[in-house]
Write a protein that holds these residues in place. Structure first.
Motif, PDB file in Angstrom:
ATOM      1  N   LYS A  24      36.448 -13.513   1.355  1.00 48.90           N
ATOM      2  CA  LYS A  24      36.921 -13.522  -0.553  1.00 48.90           C
ATOM      3  C   LYS A  24      36.723 -14.584  -1.184  1.00 48.90           C
ATOM      4  O   LYS A  24      37.545 -15.718  -0.323  1.00 48.90           O
ATOM      5  CB  LYS A  24      38.296 -12.359  -0.513  1.00 48.90           C
ATOM      6  CG  LYS A  24      38.443 -12.177  -1.881  1.00 48.90           C
ATOM      7  CD  LYS A  24      39.614 -11.593  -2.457  1.00 48.90           C
ATOM      8  CE  LYS A  24      39.510 -11.592  -3.811  1.00 48.90           C
ATOM      9  NZ  LYS A  24      40.937 -10.483  -4.530  1.00 48.90           N
ATOM     10  N   LYS A  25      35.716 -14.668  -1.691  1.00 46.82           N
ATOM     11  CA  LYS A  25      35.196 -15.626  -2.344  1.00 46.82           C
ATOM     12  C   LYS A  25      36.409 -16.473  -3.428  1.00 46.82           C
ATOM     13  O   LYS A  25      37.010 -15.076  -4.585  1.00 46.82           O
ATOM     14  CB  LYS A  25      33.717 -15.336  -3.139  1.00 46.82           C
ATOM     15  CG  LYS A  25      33.368 -17.164  -3.823  1.00 46.82           C
ATOM     16  CD  LYS A  25      31.707 -17.002  -3.681  1.00 46.82           C
ATOM     17  CE  LYS A  25      31.293 -18.594  -4.572  1.00 46.82           C
ATOM     18  NZ  LYS A  25      30.340 -17.964  -4.674  1.00 46.82           N
ATOM     19  N   ARG A  26      36.514 -17.103  -4.316  1.00 46.67           N
ATOM     20  CA  ARG A  26      37.640 -17.650  -5.261  1.00 46.67           C
ATOM     21  C   ARG A  26      36.967 -17.171  -6.183  1.00 46.67           C
ATOM     22  O   ARG A  26      36.228 -17.998  -6.452  1.00 46.67           O
ATOM     23  CB  ARG A  26      37.994 -18.427  -4.926  1.00 46.67           C
ATOM     24  CG  ARG A  26      39.481 -19.193  -4.178  1.00 46.67           C
ATOM     25  CD  ARG A  26      39.553 -20.395  -3.843  1.00 46.67           C
ATOM     26  NE  ARG A  26      40.032 -21.464  -5.303  1.00 46.67           N
ATOM     27  CZ  ARG A  26      39.540 -22.718  -5.550  1.00 46.67           C
ATOM     28  NH1 ARG A  26      38.823 -23.245  -4.112  1.00 46.67           N
ATOM     29  NH2 ARG A  26      39.563 -23.365  -6.769  1.00 46.67           N
ATOM     30  N   ASP A  27      37.447 -16.561  -7.270  1.00 43.67           N
ATOM     31  CA  ASP A  27      37.090 -16.580  -8.732  1.00 43.67           C
ATOM     32  C   ASP A  27      38.140 -17.792  -9.323  1.00 43.67           C
ATOM     33  O   ASP A  27      38.727 -17.734  -9.979  1.00 43.67           O
ATOM     34  CB  ASP A  27      37.983 -15.236  -8.908  1.00 43.67           C
ATOM     35  CG  ASP A  27      36.827 -14.719 -10.182  1.00 43.67           C
ATOM     36  OD1 ASP A  27      36.085 -16.190 -11.209  1.00 43.67           O
ATOM     37  OD2 ASP A  27      36.701 -13.747 -10.827  1.00 43.67           O
ATOM     38  N   ARG A  28      37.498 -18.718  -9.503  1.00 45.00           N
ATOM     39  CA  ARG A  28      37.734 -19.951 -10.191  1.00 45.00           C
ATOM     40  C   ARG A  28      38.563 -19.664 -11.757  1.00 45.00           C
ATOM     41  O   ARG A  28      38.963 -20.350 -11.728  1.00 45.00           O
ATOM     42  CB  ARG A  28      36.772 -21.019  -9.680  1.00 45.00           C
ATOM     43  CG  ARG A  28      36.772 -21.503  -8.923  1.00 45.00           C
ATOM     44  CD  ARG A  28      36.035 -22.461  -8.937  1.00 45.00           C
ATOM     45  NE  ARG A  28      34.482 -22.080  -8.445  1.00 45.00           N
ATOM     46  CZ  ARG A  28      33.361 -22.742  -9.192  1.00 45.00           C
ATOM     47  NH1 ARG A  28      33.405 -23.821  -8.874  1.00 45.00           N
ATOM     48  NH2 ARG A  28      32.442 -21.595  -9.051  1.00 45.00           N
ATOM     49  N   GLU A  29      37.406 -18.728 -12.448  1.00 43.66           N
ATOM     50  CA  GLU A  29      37.301 -18.784 -14.010  1.00 43.66           C
ATOM     51  C   GLU A  29      38.742 -17.797 -13.750  1.00 43.66           C
ATOM     52  O   GLU A  29      39.264 -17.669 -14.920  1.00 43.66           O
ATOM     53  CB  GLU A  29      36.183 -17.724 -14.194  1.00 43.66           C
ATOM     54  CG  GLU A  29      36.324 -17.571 -15.719  1.00 43.66           C
ATOM     55  CD  GLU A  29      34.993 -17.258 -16.364  1.00 43.66           C
ATOM     56  OE1 GLU A  29      35.238 -16.194 -17.332  1.00 43.66           O
ATOM     57  OE2 GLU A  29      33.916 -17.352 -16.269  1.00 43.66           O
ATOM     58  N   ALA A  30      38.328 -16.446 -13.299  1.00 41.31           N
ATOM     59  CA  ALA A  30      39.275 -15.479 -12.951  1.00 41.31           C
ATOM     60  C   ALA A  30      41.390 -16.541 -13.018  1.00 41.31           C
ATOM     61  O   ALA A  30      42.244 -16.876 -13.526  1.00 41.31           O
ATOM     62  CB  ALA A  30      39.677 -14.377 -12.676  1.00 41.31           C
ATOM     63  N   GLU A  31      41.249 -17.278 -11.841  1.00 40.18           N
ATOM     64  CA  GLU A  31      42.265 -18.517 -11.901  1.00 40.18           C
ATOM     65  C   GLU A  31      42.874 -19.310 -12.789  1.00 40.18           C
ATOM     66  O   GLU A  31      43.849 -18.848 -13.207  1.00 40.18           O
ATOM     67  CB  GLU A  31      41.976 -19.633 -10.855  1.00 40.18           C
ATOM     68  CG  GLU A  31      42.050 -18.298  -9.368  1.00 40.18           C
ATOM     69  CD  GLU A  31      41.823 -19.429  -7.954  1.00 40.18           C
ATOM     70  OE1 GLU A  31      41.702 -19.395  -6.994  1.00 40.18           O
ATOM     71  OE2 GLU A  31      41.577 -20.419  -8.238  1.00 40.18           O
ATOM     72  N   ILE A  32      41.942 -19.654 -13.290  1.00 44.67           N
ATOM     73  CA  ILE A  32      42.108 -21.162 -14.758  1.00 44.67           C
ATOM     74  C   ILE A  32      42.318 -20.009 -16.216  1.00 44.67           C
ATOM     75  O   ILE A  32      42.971 -20.336 -17.117  1.00 44.67           O
ATOM     76  CB  ILE A  32      40.290 -21.183 -15.430  1.00 44.67           C
ATOM     77  CG1 ILE A  32      40.294 -21.931 -13.945  1.00 44.67           C
ATOM     78  CG2 ILE A  32      40.339 -21.904 -16.456  1.00 44.67           C
ATOM     79  CD1 ILE A  32      38.872 -22.839 -14.309  1.00 44.67           C
ATOM     80  N   ARG A  33      41.973 -18.666 -16.198  1.00 45.27           N
ATOM     81  CA  ARG A  33      42.189 -17.903 -17.833  1.00 45.27           C
ATOM     82  C   ARG A  33      43.682 -17.406 -17.316  1.00 45.27           C
ATOM     83  O   ARG A  33      44.557 -17.214 -18.237  1.00 45.27           O
ATOM     84  CB  ARG A  33      41.593 -16.238 -16.976  1.00 45.27           C
ATOM     85  CG  ARG A  33      39.777 -17.084 -18.057  1.00 45.27           C
ATOM     86  CD  ARG A  33      39.134 -15.408 -17.990  1.00 45.27           C
ATOM     87  NE  ARG A  33      37.970 -15.712 -19.075  1.00 45.27           N
ATOM     88  CZ  ARG A  33      37.831 -15.836 -20.030  1.00 45.27           C
ATOM     89  NH1 ARG A  33      38.599 -16.001 -20.666  1.00 45.27           N
ATOM     90  NH2 ARG A  33      36.569 -16.428 -20.000  1.00 45.27           N
ATOM     91  N   ALA A  34      43.666 -16.866 -15.948  1.00 46.21           N
ATOM     92  CA  ALA A  34      44.944 -16.984 -15.567  1.00 46.21           C
ATOM     93  C   ALA A  34      46.383 -18.083 -15.717  1.00 46.21           C
ATOM     94  O   ALA A  34      46.940 -17.899 -16.382  1.00 46.21           O
ATOM     95  CB  ALA A  34      45.594 -16.490 -14.001  1.00 46.21           C
ATOM     96  N   MET A  35      46.515 -19.244 -15.076  1.00 42.59           N
ATOM     97  CA  MET A  35      46.691 -20.335 -15.564  1.00 42.59           C
ATOM     98  C   MET A  35      46.929 -20.362 -17.126  1.00 42.59           C
ATOM     99  O   MET A  35      47.991 -20.507 -18.145  1.00 42.59           O
ATOM    100  CB  MET A  35      46.319 -21.440 -15.283  1.00 42.59           C
ATOM    101  CG  MET A  35      46.862 -23.022 -15.797  1.00 42.59           C
ATOM    102  SD  MET A  35      46.207 -24.292 -15.632  1.00 42.59           S
ATOM    103  CE  MET A  35      44.736 -23.968 -17.013  1.00 42.59           C
ATOM    104  N   ILE A  36      46.497 -20.019 -18.156  1.00 44.00           N
ATOM    105  CA  ILE A  36      46.427 -20.367 -19.499  1.00 44.00           C
ATOM    106  C   ILE A  36      47.314 -19.002 -19.767  1.00 44.00           C
ATOM    107  O   ILE A  36      47.873 -19.435 -20.749  1.00 44.00           O
ATOM    108  CB  ILE A  36      44.537 -20.182 -20.103  1.00 44.00           C
ATOM    109  CG1 ILE A  36      44.076 -21.455 -19.656  1.00 44.00           C
ATOM    110  CG2 ILE A  36      44.878 -20.410 -21.735  1.00 44.00           C
ATOM    111  CD1 ILE A  36      42.657 -21.933 -20.364  1.00 44.00           C
TER     112      ILE A  36
END
Length: 150
Positions: A24-36
Protein backbone atom coordinates in the motif's frame (compact mmCIF):
# COMPACT_ATOMS: atom_id res chain seq x y z
CA UNK A 1 11.44 -35.55 -6.86
CA UNK A 2 12.95 -35.22 -3.45
CA UNK A 3 10.74 -33.66 -0.77
CA UNK A 4 13.51 -31.35 0.26
CA UNK A 5 13.63 -29.73 -3.20
CA UNK A 6 9.87 -29.38 -3.16
CA UNK A 7 9.97 -27.58 0.22
CA UNK A 8 12.84 -25.34 -0.91
CA UNK A 9 10.94 -24.48 -4.11
CA UNK A 10 7.73 -23.71 -2.18
CA UNK A 11 9.68 -21.56 0.28
CA UNK A 12 11.29 -19.69 -2.61
CA UNK A 13 7.89 -19.01 -4.15
CA UNK A 14 6.59 -17.68 -0.81
CA UNK A 15 9.59 -15.40 -0.30
CA UNK A 16 9.38 -14.09 -3.88
CA UNK A 17 5.64 -13.51 -3.48
CA UNK A 18 6.16 -11.60 -0.24
CA UNK A 19 8.85 -9.41 -1.79
CA UNK A 20 6.94 -8.72 -4.99
CA UNK A 21 3.49 -8.29 -3.44
CA UNK A 22 2.30 -4.74 -4.04
CA UNK A 23 2.48 -2.66 -0.89
CA UNK A 24 0.00 0.00 0.00
CA UNK A 25 1.45 3.33 -1.05
CA UNK A 26 1.67 6.03 1.61
CA UNK A 27 -0.76 8.86 1.04
CA UNK A 28 1.51 11.71 2.11
CA UNK A 29 -1.07 14.40 1.47
CA UNK A 30 -3.62 12.61 3.67
CA UNK A 31 -0.97 12.26 6.41
CA UNK A 32 -0.27 16.01 6.32
CA UNK A 33 -3.98 16.87 6.36
CA UNK A 34 -4.45 14.53 9.35
CA UNK A 35 -1.57 16.22 11.20
CA UNK A 36 -3.10 19.65 10.64
CA UNK A 37 -6.54 18.37 11.68
CA UNK A 38 -4.89 17.03 14.85
CA UNK A 39 -3.52 20.53 15.53
CA UNK A 40 -7.02 22.01 15.05
CA UNK A 41 -8.54 19.56 17.53
CA UNK A 42 -5.68 20.19 19.97
CA UNK A 43 -6.28 23.96 19.76
CA UNK A 44 -9.96 23.47 20.60
CA UNK A 45 -8.96 21.37 23.61
CA UNK A 46 -6.28 23.89 24.65
CA UNK A 47 -3.76 21.04 24.28
CA UNK A 48 -0.51 22.92 23.81
CA UNK A 49 1.52 19.70 24.14
CA UNK A 50 0.00 18.07 21.06
CA UNK A 51 0.38 21.24 19.00
CA UNK A 52 3.98 21.56 20.15
CA UNK A 53 4.69 17.94 19.19
CA UNK A 54 3.83 18.82 15.57
CA UNK A 55 6.42 21.63 15.47
CA UNK A 56 10.00 20.84 14.52
CA UNK A 57 12.60 21.68 17.14
CA UNK A 58 14.25 23.96 14.56
CA UNK A 59 10.96 25.70 13.64
CA UNK A 60 11.43 29.17 12.14
CA UNK A 61 9.22 32.04 11.06
CA UNK A 62 9.60 35.73 10.37
CA UNK A 63 7.12 36.41 13.22
CA UNK A 64 8.89 34.30 15.86
CA UNK A 65 12.42 32.99 16.12
CA UNK A 66 11.93 29.61 17.78
CA UNK A 67 9.60 26.79 18.71
CA UNK A 68 9.57 28.13 22.27
CA UNK A 69 8.28 31.52 21.08
CA UNK A 70 5.49 29.81 19.13
CA UNK A 71 4.51 27.92 22.27
CA UNK A 72 4.40 31.16 24.26
CA UNK A 73 2.31 32.85 21.56
CA UNK A 74 -0.14 29.92 21.46
CA UNK A 75 -0.30 29.78 25.23
CA UNK A 76 -1.23 33.45 25.40
CA UNK A 77 -3.86 33.10 22.68
CA UNK A 78 -5.43 29.88 23.95
CA UNK A 79 -5.62 30.88 27.58
CA UNK A 80 -6.43 34.56 27.20
CA UNK A 81 -10.06 33.68 27.60
CA UNK A 82 -11.34 30.50 29.24
CA UNK A 83 -14.47 30.34 27.04
CA UNK A 84 -14.71 27.43 24.66
CA UNK A 85 -12.73 27.71 21.45
CA UNK A 86 -13.93 26.60 18.05
CA UNK A 87 -11.36 26.32 15.27
CA UNK A 88 -12.52 26.01 11.69
CA UNK A 89 -10.33 25.20 8.71
CA UNK A 90 -12.55 25.93 5.68
CA UNK A 91 -9.70 25.62 3.15
CA UNK A 92 -6.39 23.80 3.06
CA UNK A 93 -4.10 23.34 0.08
CA UNK A 94 -1.23 20.84 0.34
CA UNK A 95 1.54 20.65 -2.26
CA UNK A 96 4.05 17.82 -2.09
CA UNK A 97 7.67 18.52 -2.96
CA UNK A 98 9.48 15.22 -2.96
CA UNK A 99 8.88 12.31 -0.63
CA UNK A 100 9.73 14.06 2.61
CA UNK A 101 8.67 17.70 2.21
CA UNK A 102 5.55 19.68 1.41
CA UNK A 103 3.96 23.08 1.78
CA UNK A 104 0.48 23.97 2.94
CA UNK A 105 -1.70 27.03 2.76
CA UNK A 106 -4.92 27.36 4.67
CA UNK A 107 -7.51 29.53 6.32
CA UNK A 108 -8.04 29.04 10.04
CA UNK A 109 -10.87 30.73 11.94
CA UNK A 110 -10.72 30.91 15.74
CA UNK A 111 -14.02 31.70 17.49
CA UNK A 112 -14.48 32.12 21.22
CA UNK A 113 -17.51 30.10 22.23
CA UNK A 114 -19.89 28.05 20.14
CA UNK A 115 -22.52 30.80 19.83
CA UNK A 116 -20.27 33.21 17.90
CA UNK A 117 -21.13 33.89 14.25
CA UNK A 118 -17.74 32.93 12.81
CA UNK A 119 -18.61 34.29 9.35
CA UNK A 120 -18.61 37.88 10.58
CA UNK A 121 -15.51 39.60 11.83
CA UNK A 122 -15.82 41.02 15.26
CA UNK A 123 -15.26 40.41 18.90
CA UNK A 124 -14.34 36.80 19.57
CA UNK A 125 -13.53 35.84 15.96
CA UNK A 126 -10.06 35.83 14.35
CA UNK A 127 -9.14 34.63 10.88
CA UNK A 128 -5.59 33.64 10.03
CA UNK A 129 -4.16 32.77 6.63
CA UNK A 130 -1.28 30.39 7.32
CA UNK A 131 1.38 29.23 4.86
CA UNK A 132 3.76 26.59 6.11
CA UNK A 133 6.34 23.99 5.26
CA UNK A 134 6.39 20.45 6.64
CA UNK A 135 9.01 17.72 6.56
CA UNK A 136 8.86 13.99 7.23
CA UNK A 137 11.27 13.29 10.10
CA UNK A 138 11.68 10.26 12.32
CA UNK A 139 8.52 8.60 11.02
CA UNK A 140 6.10 11.56 11.19
CA UNK A 141 5.40 14.97 9.68
CA UNK A 142 6.47 18.15 11.51
CA UNK A 143 5.92 21.80 10.73
CA UNK A 144 9.31 23.38 10.07
CA UNK A 145 8.20 26.92 9.23
CA UNK A 146 5.05 28.99 8.96
CA UNK A 147 3.97 32.51 8.14
CA UNK A 148 0.59 33.89 9.11
CA UNK A 149 -1.41 37.01 8.67
CA UNK A 150 -4.66 38.15 10.16
Amino acid sequence: MDRRYLLIGAGGVLVAGALLWPRKKRDREAEIRAMIADCVVAAEKHDLGTMSDHLADDFRSSQVSSKQEVKQLLLGYLFRNQNGLVVLNPSLDVKLSGDEAATFSGVFVFARGRDVNWQEAGDGVSRYDIDGRVEYRDGHWVITSAEWKR
